[in-house]
Design an enzyme around this catalytic site. Sequence first.
Site, PDB file in Angstrom:
ATOM      1  N   LYS A  55     -49.261 -42.209 -39.419  1.00  0.00           N
ATOM      2  CA  LYS A  55     -50.604 -42.781 -39.225  1.00  0.00           C
ATOM      3  C   LYS A  55     -50.770 -43.350 -37.815  1.00  0.00           C
ATOM      4  O   LYS A  55     -51.822 -43.185 -37.196  1.00  0.00           O
ATOM      5  CB  LYS A  55     -50.876 -43.882 -40.255  1.00  0.00           C
ATOM      6  CG  LYS A  55     -50.816 -43.430 -41.698  1.00  0.00           C
ATOM      7  CD  LYS A  55     -51.327 -44.501 -42.644  1.00  0.00           C
ATOM      8  CE  LYS A  55     -50.574 -45.816 -42.534  1.00  0.00           C
ATOM      9  NZ  LYS A  55     -49.150 -45.682 -42.905  1.00  0.00           N
ATOM     10  N   ARG A 110     -55.875 -52.196 -49.412  1.00  0.00           N
ATOM     11  CA  ARG A 110     -54.732 -51.721 -50.194  1.00  0.00           C
ATOM     12  C   ARG A 110     -55.042 -51.686 -51.694  1.00  0.00           C
ATOM     13  O   ARG A 110     -54.289 -51.093 -52.465  1.00  0.00           O
ATOM     14  CB  ARG A 110     -53.513 -52.611 -49.954  1.00  0.00           C
ATOM     15  CG  ARG A 110     -52.961 -52.527 -48.531  1.00  0.00           C
ATOM     16  CD  ARG A 110     -51.827 -53.488 -48.322  1.00  0.00           C
ATOM     17  NE  ARG A 110     -51.314 -53.468 -46.956  1.00  0.00           N
ATOM     18  CZ  ARG A 110     -50.306 -52.732 -46.538  1.00  0.00           C
ATOM     19  NH1 ARG A 110     -49.675 -51.961 -47.403  1.00  0.00           N
ATOM     20  NH2 ARG A 110     -49.902 -52.771 -45.286  1.00  0.00           N
ATOM     21  N   ARG A 147     -35.368 -43.333 -37.566  1.00  0.00           N
ATOM     22  CA  ARG A 147     -36.066 -43.994 -36.457  1.00  0.00           C
ATOM     23  C   ARG A 147     -35.150 -44.970 -35.717  1.00  0.00           C
ATOM     24  O   ARG A 147     -34.356 -45.680 -36.337  1.00  0.00           O
ATOM     25  CB  ARG A 147     -37.305 -44.752 -36.969  1.00  0.00           C
ATOM     26  CG  ARG A 147     -38.412 -43.833 -37.420  1.00  0.00           C
ATOM     27  CD  ARG A 147     -39.727 -44.548 -37.631  1.00  0.00           C
ATOM     28  NE  ARG A 147     -39.692 -45.606 -38.618  1.00  0.00           N
ATOM     29  CZ  ARG A 147     -40.764 -46.002 -39.312  1.00  0.00           C
ATOM     30  NH1 ARG A 147     -41.943 -45.424 -39.108  1.00  0.00           N
ATOM     31  NH2 ARG A 147     -40.664 -46.980 -40.182  1.00  0.00           N
ATOM     32  N   ARG A 190     -34.546 -50.735 -37.337  1.00  0.00           N
ATOM     33  CA  ARG A 190     -35.212 -51.843 -38.013  1.00  0.00           C
ATOM     34  C   ARG A 190     -34.495 -52.144 -39.327  1.00  0.00           C
ATOM     35  O   ARG A 190     -34.023 -51.231 -40.015  1.00  0.00           O
ATOM     36  CB  ARG A 190     -36.680 -51.514 -38.297  1.00  0.00           C
ATOM     37  CG  ARG A 190     -37.547 -51.382 -37.051  1.00  0.00           C
ATOM     38  CD  ARG A 190     -39.005 -51.237 -37.449  1.00  0.00           C
ATOM     39  NE  ARG A 190     -39.877 -51.059 -36.310  1.00  0.00           N
ATOM     40  CZ  ARG A 190     -40.354 -49.895 -35.881  1.00  0.00           C
ATOM     41  NH1 ARG A 190     -40.002 -48.777 -36.507  1.00  0.00           N
ATOM     42  NH2 ARG A 190     -41.156 -49.822 -34.842  1.00  0.00           N
ATOM     43  N   ARG A 221     -40.499 -49.829 -50.963  1.00  0.00           N
ATOM     44  CA  ARG A 221     -41.802 -49.826 -50.295  1.00  0.00           C
ATOM     45  C   ARG A 221     -42.670 -48.677 -50.789  1.00  0.00           C
ATOM     46  O   ARG A 221     -43.881 -48.827 -50.977  1.00  0.00           O
ATOM     47  CB  ARG A 221     -41.614 -49.725 -48.778  1.00  0.00           C
ATOM     48  CG  ARG A 221     -41.004 -50.973 -48.157  1.00  0.00           C
ATOM     49  CD  ARG A 221     -40.404 -50.696 -46.801  1.00  0.00           C
ATOM     50  NE  ARG A 221     -41.377 -50.334 -45.796  1.00  0.00           N
ATOM     51  CZ  ARG A 221     -41.079 -49.789 -44.616  1.00  0.00           C
ATOM     52  NH1 ARG A 221     -39.802 -49.545 -44.308  1.00  0.00           N
ATOM     53  NH2 ARG A 221     -42.023 -49.505 -43.760  1.00  0.00           N
TER      54      ARG A 221
END
Length: 330
Positions: free
Chosen positions: A119, A194, A233, A266, A277
């Site tokens: 996104k 959301r 990542r 992260r 998540r």
Amino acid sequence: EREREREKGRKKERKKESEREKEREKRILLFTFRFEWRREGKCHCMKTDIIVRDLLFVGVVLVLKLLFVHFYLDRDDLSSPLFTKELTPSSTTTDSPSFTMSTSWYTGYIFLGPPGSGKGTQAAKLTADDDICHLSTGDMLRAAISSGSEIGKKVEPILKSGALVSDEIVVDLIDESLNSEACKNGFLLDGFPRTTTQAEKLDTMLQTKGKQITRVFDFSCSDEILTKRVCGRRLHKASGRTYHVDFHPPKEEGKDDVTGEALIQRPDDNEESLKKRLTVFHDMTSPLRTYYENAGKLSVVNAALPSSHVYAQIRAIEMFHKVLASQKKQ
């Protein structure tokens, strides 16, 4: 001499690959256009005569192909006038039907998608090309605190306590942001709403300003692909530069290309955290998809494709609805 021949061969191969890439993007654009037509027909055109509708579709696709050939095939990216400028009868080919398709209307977009669906990458492209503002709830909250505004004074103690900011405050922040010069042509919301309750409050606020959500792009991607993307990542913390061990690796493993400093992962970019998540995301957004689908504003994007192909889909969907709007006006 052999090296020159090899270099010529490499140039020819790069040219062929570039042509193949353009052809793939062309097919994606046309396929997305047709898919959106069929979806829109099921939502809004049930009473329209099937033959008339199909003839109209054929005419629109012919115009699209002519415009595509005229404006895009010789371009290296999606910055052609077909997507970024106002089209007038004089800018089309002489044999094609003329119509006006302007980007001057006010647009309100929502990106709906799980972490790792791309996104952020697409938001940067869309906001730059359409000259609209990117409204991220996290950025807006931090900006409100830094500015010392009334909303910022309300938000700061809430965040410090670890509590969630109420829907009303977030909607007020969006309302305030829409008055800025950056949002004069439209906006893109990322991370909000959301829930259907938040969506309803957002719609109510927009109605008071004479605005509405134009399109909701649902970034569809399998959990397996998302896991590979997110867990690979890597981040250079000081600059914010991002890398990926498979798709965008640094020149030297584990080190930033510019500074040579160590890259980090992260804390929540691991498989266990991502599964949680994703579970929360799917549970929360399933009713939200239904809400916007019932409103005729949801468009699904295949986010598993390369970035340029995802953007081609977004542009095709946007262009389709502008063509459809112009047809309805006529």
